[in-house]
Motif scaffolding. Structure first.
Motif, PDB file in Angstrom:
ATOM      1  N   ALA B 511       0.819  -1.221   0.000  1.00 46.93           N
ATOM      2  CA  ALA B 511       0.000   0.000   0.000  1.00 46.93           C
ATOM      3  C   ALA B 511       0.844   1.260   0.000  1.00 46.93           C
ATOM      4  CB  ALA B 511      -0.919  -0.019   1.211  1.00 46.93           C
ATOM      5  N   ARG B 512       0.206   2.345  -0.367  1.00 46.52           N
ATOM      6  CA  ARG B 512       0.804   3.674  -0.249  1.00 46.52           C
ATOM      7  C   ARG B 512       0.233   4.343   0.985  1.00 46.52           C
ATOM      8  NH1 ARG B 512       2.290   7.093  -4.899  1.00 46.52           N
ATOM      9  NH2 ARG B 512       2.787   5.701  -6.616  1.00 46.52           N
ATOM     10  N   PHE B 513       1.039   5.104   1.691  1.00 46.13           N
ATOM     11  CA  PHE B 513       0.601   5.648   2.970  1.00 46.13           C
ATOM     12  C   PHE B 513       0.663   7.171   3.035  1.00 46.13           C
ATOM     13  CE2 PHE B 513       1.775   1.335   3.831  1.00 46.13           C
ATOM     14  CZ  PHE B 513       0.812   0.923   4.732  1.00 46.13           C
ATOM     15  N   ALA B 514      -0.213   7.706   3.859  1.00 43.10           N
ATOM     16  CA  ALA B 514      -0.103   9.128   4.229  1.00 43.10           C
ATOM     17  C   ALA B 514      -0.584   9.274   5.659  1.00 43.10           C
ATOM     18  CB  ALA B 514      -0.941   9.987   3.300  1.00 43.10           C
ATOM     19  N   LEU B 515       0.024  10.218   6.372  1.00 48.53           N
ATOM     20  CA  LEU B 515      -0.425  10.532   7.728  1.00 48.53           C
ATOM     21  C   LEU B 515      -1.191  11.833   7.687  1.00 48.53           C
ATOM     22  CD1 LEU B 515       2.736   9.918   9.956  1.00 48.53           C
ATOM     23  CD2 LEU B 515       0.918   8.328   9.337  1.00 48.53           C
ATOM     24  N   MET B 516      -2.232  11.918   8.512  1.00 51.14           N
ATOM     25  CA  MET B 516      -2.978  13.171   8.560  1.00 51.14           C
ATOM     26  C   MET B 516      -2.484  14.002   9.747  1.00 51.14           C
ATOM     27  SD  MET B 516      -6.773  11.946   7.437  1.00 51.14           S
ATOM     28  CE  MET B 516      -6.822  10.372   8.252  1.00 51.14           C
ATOM     29  N   ALA B 517      -1.819  15.111   9.443  1.00 50.95           N
ATOM     30  CA  ALA B 517      -1.329  16.003  10.495  1.00 50.95           C
ATOM     31  C   ALA B 517      -2.269  17.195  10.606  1.00 50.95           C
ATOM     32  CB  ALA B 517       0.084  16.454  10.168  1.00 50.95           C
ATOM     33  N   ASP B 518      -1.977  18.110  11.514  1.00 52.03           N
ATOM     34  CA  ASP B 518      -2.996  19.105  11.836  1.00 52.03           C
ATOM     35  C   ASP B 518      -2.866  20.476  11.175  1.00 52.03           C
ATOM     36  OD1 ASP B 518      -4.397  17.354  13.382  1.00 52.03           O
ATOM     37  OD2 ASP B 518      -3.305  17.829  15.211  1.00 52.03           O
ATOM     38  N   TYR B 519      -1.663  20.880  10.802  1.00 51.05           N
ATOM     39  CA  TYR B 519      -1.532  22.259  10.313  1.00 51.05           C
ATOM     40  C   TYR B 519      -0.870  22.331   8.947  1.00 51.05           C
ATOM     41  CZ  TYR B 519      -3.026  23.317  14.987  1.00 51.05           C
ATOM     42  OH  TYR B 519      -3.755  23.363  16.133  1.00 51.05           O
ATOM     43  N   VAL B 520      -0.966  23.519   8.385  1.00 48.84           N
ATOM     44  CA  VAL B 520      -0.571  23.699   6.995  1.00 48.84           C
ATOM     45  C   VAL B 520       0.835  23.186   6.716  1.00 48.84           C
ATOM     46  CG1 VAL B 520       0.006  26.114   7.492  1.00 48.84           C
ATOM     47  CG2 VAL B 520      -0.237  25.394   5.145  1.00 48.84           C
ATOM     48  N   ASN B 521       1.758  23.417   7.615  1.00 47.83           N
ATOM     49  CA  ASN B 521       3.112  22.956   7.318  1.00 47.83           C
ATOM     50  C   ASN B 521       3.670  22.040   8.401  1.00 47.83           C
ATOM     51  OD1 ASN B 521       5.052  22.804   5.359  1.00 47.83           O
ATOM     52  ND2 ASN B 521       6.255  24.523   6.148  1.00 47.83           N
ATOM     53  N   SER B 522       2.810  21.222   8.994  1.00 46.22           N
ATOM     54  CA  SER B 522       3.267  20.242   9.987  1.00 46.22           C
ATOM     55  C   SER B 522       4.278  19.302   9.348  1.00 46.22           C
ATOM     56  CB  SER B 522       2.094  19.416  10.505  1.00 46.22           C
ATOM     57  OG  SER B 522       1.247  20.206  11.288  1.00 46.22           O
ATOM     58  N   LEU B 759       1.427  15.355  19.737  1.00 45.21           N
ATOM     59  CA  LEU B 759       0.258  15.807  20.486  1.00 45.21           C
ATOM     60  C   LEU B 759      -0.790  16.280  19.475  1.00 45.21           C
ATOM     61  CD1 LEU B 759      -1.027  16.601  23.265  1.00 45.21           C
ATOM     62  CD2 LEU B 759      -0.092  18.873  22.868  1.00 45.21           C
ATOM     63  N   PRO B 760      -1.739  15.399  19.109  1.00 44.57           N
ATOM     64  CA  PRO B 760      -2.752  15.822  18.142  1.00 44.57           C
ATOM     65  C   PRO B 760      -3.504  17.020  18.697  1.00 44.57           C
ATOM     66  CG  PRO B 760      -2.852  13.450  18.487  1.00 44.57           C
ATOM     67  CD  PRO B 760      -1.937  14.006  19.536  1.00 44.57           C
ATOM     68  N   SER B 761      -3.811  17.976  17.834  1.00 44.96           N
ATOM     69  CA  SER B 761      -4.457  19.171  18.364  1.00 44.96           C
ATOM     70  C   SER B 761      -5.970  19.029  18.378  1.00 44.96           C
ATOM     71  CB  SER B 761      -4.043  20.389  17.566  1.00 44.96           C
ATOM     72  OG  SER B 761      -4.321  20.162  16.222  1.00 44.96           O
ATOM     73  N   SER B 762      -6.494  17.944  17.778  1.00 41.91           N
ATOM     74  CA  SER B 762      -7.932  17.692  17.796  1.00 41.91           C
ATOM     75  C   SER B 762      -8.739  18.916  17.404  1.00 41.91           C
ATOM     76  CB  SER B 762      -8.389  17.229  19.183  1.00 41.91           C
ATOM     77  OG  SER B 762      -7.597  16.184  19.614  1.00 41.91           O
ATOM     78  N   ASP B 763      -8.311  19.596  16.372  1.00 40.04           N
ATOM     79  CA  ASP B 763      -9.100  20.722  15.897  1.00 40.04           C
ATOM     80  C   ASP B 763     -10.366  20.206  15.229  1.00 40.04           C
ATOM     81  OD1 ASP B 763      -7.954  23.199  16.550  1.00 40.04           O
ATOM     82  OD2 ASP B 763      -6.262  22.766  15.237  1.00 40.04           O
ATOM     83  N   THR B 764     -11.381  21.044  15.208  1.00 36.13           N
ATOM     84  CA  THR B 764     -12.638  20.666  14.569  1.00 36.13           C
ATOM     85  C   THR B 764     -12.835  21.554  13.351  1.00 36.13           C
ATOM     86  OG1 THR B 764     -13.920  22.323  15.718  1.00 36.13           O
ATOM     87  CG2 THR B 764     -13.573  20.228  16.856  1.00 36.13           C
ATOM     88  N   LEU B 765     -14.032  21.487  12.783  1.00 38.82           N
ATOM     89  CA  LEU B 765     -14.321  22.333  11.626  1.00 38.82           C
ATOM     90  C   LEU B 765     -14.211  23.809  11.966  1.00 38.82           C
ATOM     91  CD1 LEU B 765     -17.418  20.655   9.979  1.00 38.82           C
ATOM     92  CD2 LEU B 765     -15.182  21.027   8.954  1.00 38.82           C
ATOM     93  N   PHE B 766     -14.408  24.130  13.234  1.00 38.62           N
ATOM     94  CA  PHE B 766     -14.458  25.551  13.595  1.00 38.62           C
ATOM     95  C   PHE B 766     -13.393  25.955  14.606  1.00 38.62           C
ATOM     96  CE2 PHE B 766     -18.970  24.179  12.864  1.00 38.62           C
ATOM     97  CZ  PHE B 766     -18.990  24.577  11.531  1.00 38.62           C
ATOM     98  N   THR B 767     -12.292  25.189  14.682  1.00 41.74           N
ATOM     99  CA  THR B 767     -11.174  25.640  15.504  1.00 41.74           C
ATOM    100  C   THR B 767      -9.894  25.480  14.700  1.00 41.74           C
ATOM    101  OG1 THR B 767     -10.673  23.477  16.462  1.00 41.74           O
ATOM    102  CG2 THR B 767     -12.277  24.838  17.632  1.00 41.74           C
ATOM    103  N   SER B 768      -8.908  26.292  15.036  1.00 42.68           N
ATOM    104  CA  SER B 768      -7.622  26.210  14.359  1.00 42.68           C
ATOM    105  C   SER B 768      -6.551  26.635  15.340  1.00 42.68           C
ATOM    106  CB  SER B 768      -7.639  27.115  13.126  1.00 42.68           C
ATOM    107  OG  SER B 768      -6.408  27.010  12.442  1.00 42.68           O
ATOM    108  N   GLY B 769      -6.293  25.763  16.291  1.00 46.07           N
ATOM    109  CA  GLY B 769      -5.239  26.013  17.274  1.00 46.07           C
ATOM    110  C   GLY B 769      -5.392  27.363  17.937  1.00 46.07           C
TER     111      GLY B 769
END
Ligand code: SF4
Ligand code: SF4
Ligand code: SF4
Ligand code: FES
Ligand code: FES
Lengths: 169, 796
Positions: B511-522, B759-769
């Protein structure tokens, strides 16, 4: 089948709805008959009716409201005990439908979609009700009165007011 | 499908059978007007603007619902067709308020354009117009019923595209209206005072974007400006790690230029026309009056006081140099950012390693990219790109909740399933909403991802620890289905990391992999070596060519938490934090830093900046140029859109600080090479070229590499020394295209028993750190959502 606990309908209607939801290839097809039966039982389509029908058919309330608002026979406010529906479509219009409507407005003292203060009558101007051969025609609840004149109309209204009219629902 | 041949306006065309006539014409450069047709959404055929004459057909036909056929002969413009379209327009205008002079859409309205083209200026309708007052459905969505032409694009966009179904149609015929999902009678109950219908939805603004007229308008942009009064700059959204391209509309204000609008109407980039609420509207933090616009230095009285740039830089540079020389480089720590550019991140770690001479550098990590790079060592073609999410046939999502945390990923997954029938598999410990699109979903035990990895690798005994599914064969069927997929794209949420992540990757060898990080340039922060134990590109601290070039210490430095521990012990003489808020994020006791000289660069006086000794006001991502890398490793260009007087880019600040420490900045930034600094005075072919190049660079908000503040000088170095980035194509980058970067496949740092510092930031649709609090729009939307019934987010 999702039989709804704490239904707002009578046991008979609830049972009827349970069945209706199961007989169409697509469940949502049962929506229009359900809306009609619910209106007959509750008197109008209330927010509670919308919520329960949505739940019964796995629809969003928005979908139910969309269908509900499309059909002018479905109402979201209570009507009078006797809902007088005067046809003014072409055949009736030619044979005095508008005079009849004006007469009703004057006699009952209410306008289109109005309800009398005692809650006995409500009035609606409607499109063809399929009784053109005997125009002008009026439908009170589910009962037809045809070949009317203002005088005959007075008699019809008096019968209902005196409790002699059929209360067909 | 086989190609068919047909004729349009006398031109011989060919297209695959099944292609819609309107699309086939568009591909050939023939534009057919359309209101209700929208690419990618279901067909509506409600507007009749696209009518064309097809030979032998009895009447005009709608090009948006007709598929091309062999031998078809089509005419798209003729007096007859023009008349039909004109009549349609007259009908639409019959009930239209004609308030173009104040309408947001004026100047970019499809109805206006068509009226100009077909000249339906005269009207035969004398009936009164059907007026309704404008309604505010949410802080971002406003509805002007009279302007609506009932094309139903918004309804389909919300339902099919967003899977939210918050918009519907009520009434019928010419009295139809678009209605939101919370009717007025309910809204008034919920929200005393609001007697209008309300929208309980993702507030993405996709409906507004799709609206061909000005019927739907946005709270942030409405009545602010006209389209032709703005400059438009294409850049990358600063919020989550998905990397949406966005076009920012900017206009001049007294202290620079402000952003008034964000959209992606040109459909460039990996997001097409998609932007989520944050990308579309949460640029407003840049205009916040709380922005810092002057350096602050803590005075003897313990208060932060605004001082001149010169004073602040001189003071800080001198002090930092003293501390380095007296207490040693190992007593200084540096913390970088998830929202600064690759060039700034690279520069910052180079500053730490070569100017300060320490490996004490880290950032707030939001995904375990080091493990990913390590686990895929020695392989090629195993890193997935956002592009794969758009078009792969089979995808597996393990952990994470893209709908809330990576909205573009969710959009691409939904679109891929809807339009290409992609097979989506989901394993999650929560019943995430995306399971509605999934072919198969299994619910994982809380903390059961390790067991799941083991189960996928073939260990049947791990089944119980892996999943809470009821039926015995459901889990094994899931595994069988996944193993049967030859080309699988695996997206992994940031709750899976370390050994669990490595095992998961091992369990799916093709498989090919990707990780989902939290910010634009994480991802960029990690790739650029904001890590105490790895150089840029995950190269080891010793032995690599880069290590030799840097001559930095070869022992790993302190990680983020260890730096604060050192500070508590009194062993940290100075800490330099760029664009990060560790005090809040990691719950650090501010008292830990009482004996540390503390420098912070940020937009606002955050919890971290409040306790600093020196605060530099920084520019944000929308105010600078450079490049960023999204979670997937897709590299994109960032362009300068807005401007705020009194701020400097982090890049410039780092360079100036090095300069004030007495460092030879030519060794930090390789500028001034190649070009001669004669901006057009001298004659001759070469200088003329340099001249034109400089003009072009300036026009694109990039400084020619004559200056030490030119990020492209550092990009040169990144390309030279960071494996993976060596393959980047400048032209691709400068054209605004994305390109996929994978770390080198060999020679990476190997670290046993790494501490888990993600430390995942657990942002939602309406939060951004930390930016959340400075965006009035996000605050408004959060308040709005609290009062709503929220049945669309429930996953069923
Ligand atoms: S803002 Fe987005 S989610 Fe809300 S109604 Fe519009 S399209 Fe739907
Ligand atoms: S609001 Fe806009 S997109 Fe929606 S139906 Fe009306 S014109 Fe079309
Ligand atoms: S999905 Fe992510 S990158 Fe795209 S607009 Fe939203 S926050 Fe920005
Ligand atoms: S027109 Fe009145 S019943 Fe048909
Ligand atoms: S675009 Fe074809 S009918 Fe609207």
């Amino acid at each position: 089948m999702a039989v709804v606990p704490n239904t707002i309908f009578s046991p008979e209607t609830a049972a009827r709805f349970d069945k209706l939801a199961s007989i169409y290839p697509v469940k949502r097809s049962a929506l229009i008959p359900m809306l009609l039966y619910a209106q007959d039982e509750v008197g109008y389509v209330s927010d509670e009716v919308v919520a329960e029908l949505a739940k019964r058919l796995d629809l969003l309330e928005l979908d139910v409201r969309g269908v509900l608002s499309y059909y002018s026979m479905l109402r979201t406010k209570p009507a009078g005990k006797y809902n007088v529906q005067v046809c003014t479509n072409i055949s009736c219009m030619l044979r005095g439908g508008f005079e009849l409507l004006d007469h009703c407005k004057k006699t009952l003292g209410i306008g289109h979609k109005g309800v009398t203060p005692d809650g006995l009558f409500s009035l609606e101007e409607v499109e063809c009700i399929g009784a053109c051969c005997w125009a002008p025609a009026v439908q009170v609840n589910y009962d037809f009165h045809d070949d009317l004149t203002p005088a005959k109309m007075d008699a019809v209204l008096a019968d209902y007011a005196a409790g002699r009219g059929k209360d067909v629902k | 499908m086989p190609d068919v041949n047909f004729i349009v306006d006398g031109q011989k065309l060919t297209a695959p059978a099944g292609t819609l006539l309107i699309d086939a014409c568009k591909s050939a450069g023939i534009e057919i007007p359309a209101f209700c047709y929208y690419p990618g959404l279901s067909l509506q055929a409600a507007c009749r603007m696209c009518v064309v004459r097809i030979e032998k057909a009895p009447k005009l036909a709608t090009a948006c619902t007709t598929t091309v056929a062999e031998g078809m002969n089509v005419t798209t413009e003729s007096p007859e067709i023009a008349q039909a379209r004109k009549a349609t327009l007259q009908l639409l205008l019959g009930n239209h308020p004609l308030d173009c002079p104040v309408c947001d859409a004026g100047g970019e309205c499809e109805l206006q354009d068509m009226t100009f083209k077909y000249g339906a200026a005269d009207s035969f309708y004398t009936e009164p117009k059907n007026h309704r007052e404008e309604q505010k459905w949410s802080p971002v969505v406003y509805f002007d019923r009279p302007r609506c032409i009932l094309c139903y694009r918004c309804v389909r966009m919300c339902g099919e595209g967003m899977d939210v179904f918050a918009l519907g149609i009520q009434n019928r015929g010419s009295s139809s209206v678009i209605a939101p999902n919370v009717p007025s009678q309910l809204a008034s109950l919920l929200n005393a005072g609001a007697d209008q219908a309300q929208l309980d939805c993702e507030q993405c603004g996709m409906c507004i974007d799709a609206c061909p007229v000005g019927a739907l308008t946005s709270g942030t942009y409405r009545y602010k400006t006209r389209p032709w009064e703005m400059n438009h700059v294409a850049t990358v959204c600063t919020h989550c790690g998905d990397g949406c391209k966005t076009t920012l509309g900017v206009r001049s204000v007294s202290d620079g230029s402000e952003i008034v609008r964000g959209d992606n109407r040109d459909k460039s980039g990996m997001n097409g026309d998609f932007l989520c609420n944050k990308g579309r509207y949460a640029f407003d933090f840049t205009n916040n009056i709380e922005r810092l616009t002057s350096p602050l230095v803590r005075q003897a009285d313990g208060k932060l006081k605004p001082v001149s740039w010169d004073e602040a830089l001189k003071f800080t540079g001198k002090k930092l140099r003293e501390l380095r020389d007296t207490r040693g480089p190992q007593s200084i720590g540096v913390i970088g950012s998830n929202r600064t550019t690759n060039e700034e991140n690279y520069l910052l770690q180079k500053f730490a390693r070569t100017v300060l001479g320490t490996n004490n550098i880290d950032h707030h990590r939001t995904a375990d990219f080091v493990t990913l790079a390590n686990a895929l060592q020695g392989t090629t073609g195993r890193f997935a790109s956002q592009r794969n999410v758009e078009n792969a046939q089979a995808l597996l999502v393990i952990g994470g909740d893209p709908t809330n945390q990576a909205p573009l990923t969710a959009w691409n997954l939904r679109t891929n399933v809807r339009l290409n029938k992609a097979r989506l598999y989901i394993a999650n410990h929560e019943e995430i909403k995306l399971r509605r699109q999934a072919k198969d979903f299994i619910q994982v035990q809380q903390f059961g991802y390790g067991s799941l990895a083991s189960y996928l690798a073939g260990n049947n005994a791990a089944a119980e620890g892996a999943s809470i599914v009821a039926q015995a064969d459901q889990l094994s069927n899931f595994r069988t289905a996944i193993q049967a997929e030859e080309k699988l794209i695996v997206l992994i949420g940031n709750e899976v990391r370390g050994g669990e992540l490595a095992n998961l990757i091992k369990a799916l060898p093709n498989a090919r992999f990707a990780l989902m990080a939290d910010y634009v340039n994480s991802r960029g922060a990690s790739d650029m070596g904001l890590l105490p134990d790895a150089l840029p590109g995950y190269q080891p601290l010793s032995g690599s060519a880069l290590a030799n070039e840097y001559t930095a210490p070869t022992a790993p430095g302190l990680d983020l938490l260890a730096m604060f521990d050192a500070a508590t012990r009194g062993d940290l003489s100075a800490l330099y934090v760029v664009g990060s808020n560790p005090i809040k994020r990691f719950g650090i006791d501010p008292f830990a830093l009482k004996d540390t000289f503390f420098i912070v660069q940020d937009l606002f006086l955050t919890e971290t900046a409040q306790i600093a000794d020196v605060v530099f006001p920084a520019a944000n991502l929308y105010e600078k140029a450079g490049s960023v890398t999204n979670s997937y490793g897709d590299l994109q260009l960032v362009s300068k859109a807005a401007d705020k007087a009194g701020t400097r880019s982090d890049f410039e600040l780092i360079v100036r600080l090095a300069d004030h420490m007495g460092h030879d900045i030519k060794t930090l930034v390789p500028f001034g090479k190649g070009l001669r600094a004669d901006m057009g005075q001298s004659r001759g072919a070469q200088s003329g070229e340099a001249d034109r190049h400089a003009v072009w660079l300036m026009a694109n908000n990039m400084e020619p590499k004559l200056s030490p503040f030119d990020p492209f000088a550092i990009l040169d170095e990144i390309q030279r020394v960071v494996p993976g980035y060596d393959k980047l194509l400048r032209l691709q980058l400068l054209s605004g295209n994305d390109q996929h970067i994978a770390p080198a496949s060999t020679g990476l740092v190997q670290i046993e028993n790494r501490k888990d510092l993600v430390l995942p930031s657990s942002d939602t649709l309406f939060t951004s750190g930390s930016l959340t609090r400075y965006s009035p729009m996000l605050q408004d939307v959060q308040r709005h959502q609290e009062t709503e019934v929220a049945d669309h987010l429930a996953a069923d």
